[in-house]
Design a protein around this motif. Structure first.
Motif, PDB file in Angstrom:
ATOM      1  N   TYR A  69      -9.257  -3.830  10.411  1.00 50.65           N
ATOM      2  CA  TYR A  69      -9.487  -2.878   9.318  1.00 50.65           C
ATOM      3  C   TYR A  69      -9.788  -1.490   9.866  1.00 50.65           C
ATOM      4  O   TYR A  69      -9.481  -0.489   9.235  1.00 50.65           O
TER       5      TYR A  69
ATOM      6  N   THR B 245     -12.126   5.100   5.256  1.00 53.87           N
ATOM      7  CA  THR B 245     -12.597   3.713   5.341  1.00 53.87           C
ATOM      8  C   THR B 245     -13.687   3.545   6.393  1.00 53.87           C
ATOM      9  O   THR B 245     -14.196   2.430   6.572  1.00 53.87           O
TER      10      THR B 245
ATOM     11  N   SER C 105       0.811  -1.213   0.000  1.00 54.65           N
ATOM     12  CA  SER C 105       0.000   0.000   0.000  1.00 54.65           C
ATOM     13  C   SER C 105       0.845   1.266   0.000  1.00 54.65           C
ATOM     14  O   SER C 105       0.324   2.361   0.094  1.00 54.65           O
TER      15      SER C 105
ATOM     16  N   VAL D 205      -8.757   0.331  -0.215  1.00 51.53           N
ATOM     17  CA  VAL D 205      -7.606   0.081   0.653  1.00 51.53           C
ATOM     18  C   VAL D 205      -6.713   1.311   0.586  1.00 51.53           C
ATOM     19  O   VAL D 205      -6.090   1.581  -0.442  1.00 51.53           O
TER      20      VAL D 205
ATOM     21  N   SER E  45      -4.881  -0.161   5.761  1.00 50.60           N
ATOM     22  CA  SER E  45      -3.937  -0.394   4.668  1.00 50.60           C
ATOM     23  C   SER E  45      -3.347  -1.795   4.710  1.00 50.60           C
ATOM     24  O   SER E  45      -2.847  -2.299   3.696  1.00 50.60           O
TER      25      SER E  45
END
Length: 392
Positions: free
Chosen positions: A234, A327, A130, A142, A239
């Motif tokens: 998460y 996210t 990432s 992501v 990432s």
């Protein structure tokens, strides 16, 4: 995705302290919330371990889990996670073994690696996958890892707090710490000198042992090698989540479980409309910034009216919190369900662990109720549990 195909939902609760309220009120609110979660059909509720953070009252997962177990009927209770920097694996196992003696089959002991402050001047490792920027994997966003500049602030805070917390123990390897718990529970533990030990509340204790991981490193690998269930973060490190799950599955060997079992966490906020959800979500960036760059850690959760508008926030601050803001799953029930279904599908999660931050406890309760209804959880529902290996 039909309701019957959806994975179970569980909750990670930090016993958030809203601005203007006290830690004692936050603890009582957490217990009241758990009673609602039990009624709504959530699979489990876990409590995090945070010390000396003005905005988090979840400092003693075992105490909260015991209090909640006594007030609820069905929901599993546990830790997400006990930190092995402050609590030895023996003490953690004895605490949760004691709870399990009173509430057998409803207790989870989640262990997390010891928190070690980053060395001065040493940058935090950025996952290769990432580092080049954001990606979208089969519909799942992501983000890149956050910048490492400012780790000196985190380091100094961790070192200063460690002296107050009294975290003076030097943990063994993570595998050795986990194997100690497994050995005590099986009644087979012996130290390097061959001396055998017995802990009555741990031996044959009816709790499930979990490993929590934020990267594809040692924790994920050990969980796989010992055949334990894994919780991948998460909501903390988005990432790294796909790499975390992949490392666990690659390392998995039948042990406590016959097959891998993965829980994936997510920050979630549901309201009746997306506009209202976004309004309630406004303080989140300020709160995350305080965790990552603040002198004292997580601040008391701000009121929406006091939040710094995203457009007015300096670019350097946005970069520090963007991975978590972008996210976070915020919206009306249909929007949130769609995004959570994508998270479960792409990660292959067997279960989702949702955490919700809002200033008003009533808004948190409303969010969990709306999500349960939209996801399809029903009162008294018993979602599937991991299958045990026949050899254990």
């Amino acid at each position: 995705m039909t309701h019957t195909a959806r994975v179970p939902l569980s909750v990670l609760d930090l016993a958030l302290v809203p601005e203007g309220r006290t830690g004692a009120q936050a603890v009582r609110d957490a217990v009241d919330l758990a009673v609602d979660l039990d009624r709504l059909g959530y699979r489990r509720v876990w409590y995090a371990e945070h010390h000396l953070s003005p905005g988090v009252a979840s400092a003693s997962p075992a105490v909260l889990a015991a209090a909640v177990a006594a007030r609820t009927e069905r929901i599993r209770v546990g830790s997400g996670a006990v930190l092995l920097s402050t609590t030895s694996p023996l003490v953690a196992a004895e605490q949760f073994g004691t709870i399990a003696a009173l509430h057998p089959g409803r207790v989870d002991l989640g262990l997390g690696r010891a928190l070690t402050p980053p060395k001065d001047g040493a940058p935090r490792r950025v996952p290769t996958a990432s580092a080049s920027g954001p990606r979208v994997v089969d519909g799942l966003y992501v983000p890149p890892a956050p910048p490492t500049a400012g780790d000196s602030v985190l380091r100094e805070r961790a070192l200063a707090q460690a002296a107050v917390v009294g975290s003076s123990r030097t943990p063994a390897s993570f595998r050795a710490e986990v194997e100690l718990v497994l050995g005590l529970r099986a009644g087979t533990y012996a130290d390097q000198g061959g001396r055998r030990y017995v802990s009555p509340p741990v031996q044959d204790a009816a709790f499930d042992l979990w490993v929590l991981a934020s990267s594809g490193g040692e924790s994920a690998r050990v969980a796989g090698e010992l055949g334990l269930p894994l919780a991948a973060n998460y909501h903390v490190s988005p990432s790294n989540t796909l790499e975390t799950v992949a490392a666990y599955r690659a390392a998995f060997r039948p042990g406590v479980l016959a097959a891998p079992y993965v829980v994936v966490s997510a920050d979630v906020l549901v309201a009746d409309t997306t506009e209202r959800a976004r309004e309630l979500a406004a303080p989140f960036a300020d709160w995350v910034l305080s965790i990552r760059r603040g002198e004292h850690g997580a601040i008391a959760y701000p009121r929406p009216a006091d939040a710094t508008p995203w457009a007015e926030r300096p670019e350097a601050e946005r970069a520090v919190v963007a991975d978590r803001v972008d996210t976070r799953v915020v919206g009306d029930p249909a929007t949130v369900v769609d995004r959570l279904a994508t998270l479960a599908r792409v990660t292959g999660a067997d279960e989702l662990l949702v955490t919700t931050a809002a200033h008003d406890p009533a808004d948190r309760q409303r969010s969990f109720a709306l999500l349960a209804q939209a996801w399809g959880a029903t009162e008294g529902e018993a979602p599937r549990v991991p299958a045990l290996a026949t050899s254990h």
